[in-house]
Design an enzyme around this catalytic site. Structure first.
Site, PDB file in Angstrom:
ATOM      1  CB  THR A   1     -30.787 -41.553  -4.720  1.00 57.93           C
ATOM      2  OG1 THR A   1     -31.019 -42.412  -3.602  1.00 57.93           O
ATOM      3  CG2 THR A   1     -31.822 -41.831  -5.791  1.00 57.93           C
ATOM      4  CG  ASP A   2     -25.971 -43.742  -1.451  1.00 56.73           C
ATOM      5  OD1 ASP A   2     -25.764 -43.976  -2.660  1.00 56.73           O
ATOM      6  OD2 ASP A   2     -25.509 -44.457  -0.534  1.00 56.73           O
TER       7      ASP A   2
ATOM      8  CG  ASP B   1     -24.777 -49.274   2.587  1.00 57.05           C
ATOM      9  OD1 ASP B   1     -25.920 -49.057   2.133  1.00 57.05           O
ATOM     10  OD2 ASP B   1     -23.841 -49.664   1.883  1.00 57.05           O
TER      11      ASP B   1
HETATM   12  C1  GLA Z   1     -24.461 -49.949  -2.382  1.00 53.70           C
HETATM   13  C2  GLA Z   1     -23.754 -48.780  -1.689  1.00 53.70           C
HETATM   14  C3  GLA Z   1     -24.783 -47.760  -1.170  1.00 53.70           C
HETATM   15  C4  GLA Z   1     -25.734 -47.339  -2.289  1.00 53.70           C
HETATM   16  C5  GLA Z   1     -26.319 -48.578  -2.980  1.00 53.70           C
HETATM   17  C6  GLA Z   1     -27.133 -48.255  -4.203  1.00 53.70           C
HETATM   18  O1  GLA Z   1     -25.187 -50.700  -1.458  1.00 53.70           O
HETATM   19  O2  GLA Z   1     -22.973 -49.261  -0.623  1.00 53.70           O
HETATM   20  O3  GLA Z   1     -24.114 -46.648  -0.621  1.00 53.70           O
HETATM   21  O4  GLA Z   1     -25.062 -46.518  -3.202  1.00 53.70           O
HETATM   22  O5  GLA Z   1     -25.286 -49.476  -3.410  1.00 53.70           O
HETATM   23  O6  GLA Z   1     -28.219 -47.467  -3.887  1.00 53.70           O
END
Ligand code: GLA
Length: 402
Positions: free
Chosen positions: A38-39, A183
């Site tokens: 979703t980010d 993250d």
């Molecule tokens: C990875 C990306 C995050 C996010 C997740 C899925 O970890 O680094 O920013 O998009 O995938 O939710």
């Protein structure tokens, strides 16, 4: 801070550079509890920082050079701080250089070079964001060492959000990975016993009490080589749906999938391509699960929260196609194991880890049972990490005599 990590970072710094470190910093890894993919769609995420860390020990040095040693991975990365180039793709040094570059871009040239060693116990390549933990620890080290102009080590939340954006920029523009803010935000904003929500459109956030469930991370023993390419393909599919709605309603009214409702998606379903529309359904139902998950946490209803996690996994599997046989087998094994409240794949997906919420008193039993079931189903031996929600990143000066 885990003492063993700190002492290995300290003695590595002393061995490599002949000086006792005067600054230490640490940053946690994270798990994504709800809000998968979703980010990067302007959506809602619910995550927690966990007690697995990258730790850095070192000091500012004279001159315009830097040297960083890793205790886990071989070698010393040495570079000139005013002439930063990414270097070898995929190497940990890229992240270190990227943070140095991005802090310099925002705050002006660093005041001095530095020498540092890093140690960590974040499982690599498992979707726990070892890279954001490295970035955040390294940034906090540079700030506490006084290398960054005008940044006080006592960071308030506003400073932390600004820093999360700088770290994201370093990953996007310098390392070349198109990730969202989740993250870095999680590693910087973590709080013991709490989960974190983030609205990736407005950057509104909240720390919500999680209680004390065990957060059991299980590595499927399958590798994520596919994940980076697939990540960008999925982003493209989501963007195709955004473009469809932009053509219909105007680009100014639809900037991301966040501006599309589930009802609208249902209405236009037959006009959209089969794969992009399922990706969009995953993202929109995930946003809804985050909202419901936050409500469940506010009323202390972990059972409900766990159910939403398991529903999130099903949506990843069926709509976003970012699960795998191994990850599905891990969740199926977890579902029949004692103490399970809910579980889903963690991070990008396709391989790596699942994250499970488990009643704390049953965590060991749960781990043993999942292990046995998973081996029976797949012949693969999983690695299990029993974790808890942890504090966000920090850095500080220390006595060189400690
Ligand atoms: C990875 C990306 C995050 C996010 C997740 C899925 O970890 O680094 O920013 O998009 O995938 O939710």
């Amino acid at each position: 801070m885990p003492k063993s990590l700190l002492s290995s970072a300290r003695s590595a710094a002393l061995d490599a550079f002949g000086e006792p470190p005067s600054v230490i910093a640490q940053a946690p890894a994270r798990v994504e509890l709800l809000g998968n993919h979703t980010d990067h769609n302007g959506g809602l995420v619910l995550a927690a920082a966990i007690d697995r860390y990258t730790v850095i020990a070192g000091c500012a040095s004279e001159g315009r050079h830097a040297a960083v040693r890793s205790t886990n991975l071989a070698g010393i990365d040495a570079f000139a701080i005013d002439h930063l180039v990414p270097g070898e793709p995929g190497a940990w040094g890229q992240y270190v250089r990227g943070v140095t570059w991005a802090l310099g871009e925002t705050h002006g040239p660093l005041r001095s070079g530095f020498e540092a060693a890093l140690a960590g116990n974040v499982p690599l390549g498992g979707g726990l964001s070892s890279s954001a933990s490295l970035q955040a620890a390294f940034a906090l080290f540079l700030i506490a060492a006084g290398c960054v102009p005008d940044l006080n080590p006592e960071l308030n939340d506003e400073d932390r959000m600004a820093l999360a954006k700088i770290l994201r920029r370093s990953e996007n523009a310098f390392v070349g990975v198109a990730s969202g803010l989740l993250d870095q935000f999680s590693s910087l904003f973590g709080r013991a016993g709490h989960a974190l929500t983030l609205d990736c459109r407005t950057l509104a956030y909240e720390r919500l009490p999680l209680g004390n469930p065990a957060i059991v991370v299980i590595d499927s023993a399958t590798s994520r080589k596919l994940a980076d390419g697939m990540y960008n393909i999925r982003r493209g599919e989501c963007e195709a749906v955004v473009r469809y709605f932009q053509d219909k309603r105007g680009a100014d009214r639809v900037q991301s999938l966040r501006d599309v409702s589930l009802d609208e998606l249902r209405t236009e379903w037959s006009h959209l391509e089969p794969e992009p529309r399922r990706r969009a359904r995953h993202v929109l139902t995930e946003n809804d699960r985050v909202t419901r998950g936050a409500t469940a946490l506010r009323s202390g209803n972990l059972a409900e929260f766990g159910k939403l996690m398991t529903a999130s996994h099903a949506s990843s599997r069926d709509d976003f196609d970012n699960s795998s046989e191994a990850l599905d087998a891990l969740i199926a094994s977890a579902e029949i194991s004692p103490g399970f409240l809910g579980g889903k794949l963690s991070g990008a997906g396709w391989a790596g880890c699942t994250v499970n919420l488990v009643q704390p008193e049953l965590a060991e039993e749960f781990a043993a049972s999942v292990c046995e079931e998973y081996i029976k189903k797949t012949g693969l031996v999983p690695t299990i990490h029993i974790c808890h929600a942890a504090e966000g990143a920090w850095g500080k000066s220390v006595s060189t005599k400690e």
